[in-house]
Design an enzyme around this catalytic site. Sequence first.
Site, PDB file in Angstrom:
ATOM      1  N   GLU A 112       1.026  -1.257   0.038  1.00 14.73           N
ATOM      2  CA  GLU A 112      -0.152   0.029   0.195  1.00 14.73           C
ATOM      3  C   GLU A 112       0.570   1.407   0.227  1.00 14.73           C
ATOM      4  OE1 GLU A 112      -4.121  -1.155   2.351  1.00 14.73           O
ATOM      5  OE2 GLU A 112      -2.748  -1.070   3.629  1.00 14.73           O
ATOM      6  N   GLU A 132      -3.659  -9.836   3.200  1.00 11.11           N
ATOM      7  CA  GLU A 132      -4.908  -9.806   4.258  1.00 11.11           C
ATOM      8  C   GLU A 132      -5.745 -11.090   4.050  1.00 11.11           C
ATOM      9  OE1 GLU A 132      -2.644  -5.636   3.484  1.00 11.11           O
ATOM     10  OE2 GLU A 132      -3.607  -7.788   2.298  1.00 11.11           O
TER      11      GLU A 132
END
Length: 258
Positions: A112, A132
């Site tokens: 990210e 995730e």
Amino acid sequence: MTVGFSIAGGVARVTIERPDRMNAVDADTSEELERIWTAIEADETVRCVVLTGAGNRAFSAGADLKSDNGKTGLEYWAEANPAGFGGIACRESLMVPVIARVNGLALGGGLEMVLGADIVIAAEHARFGLPEAKVGRLPLDGGMVMLQRLIPRNIAAGLMMTGRMMSAPEAARLGLVNAVVPEAELDAEVERWVSDIVACAPLSLKAIKRSIRATAHLASADARGLKTPELIAALTSADSQEGVAAFREKRAPQWTGR
């Protein structure tokens, strides 16, 4: 201190220094990063930022799950930084170019942060992923919204829905990475990009970055007509005259940022 920070020659260098934890970001590191980005935004001498992680194993493995204090995913989402992971993944207020120097794994929040950069230079052994879902969480801090804007939707979905990792050459083929080099050449390649950036007019770079960030969702005609403050500042600057004069006089321009 878990983040190295220095400014020299107009270049800010930000290094996550937790190599023993694969440069994973805990709460203290996240707060430190936010302070650094705020300081960079207030410093008009900064022309370029290089973001990386210490060592050669990881750029960042993302959130340090061993230090999340037992927060639920919903609690984490409610308290998340609007600027995204590490204060950079979705940051809209930083107008200088950011280079991500990817020296190893960029996973979860690490990827990210890469998505928040403007230019990505990766070592050949670097790998990228948003795993995730494998731990019952979501790439909330920019991954779900940013990745599909930068690479084909189905490729982004496949990465997020499997937790698989993508190699640096594959990331380059998809347009996520600007250059892939052997590890021994990583710093030299980064410095070549830094040199090219600082040779450009700083107000022009700010206007370009703002336009890229502010117009991606607009139709071409609307995007072209958007008069951002950065655009007006660049067009009316002394530097815009200096650049043309230097070209005609066959000399290097002397930028003042004015």
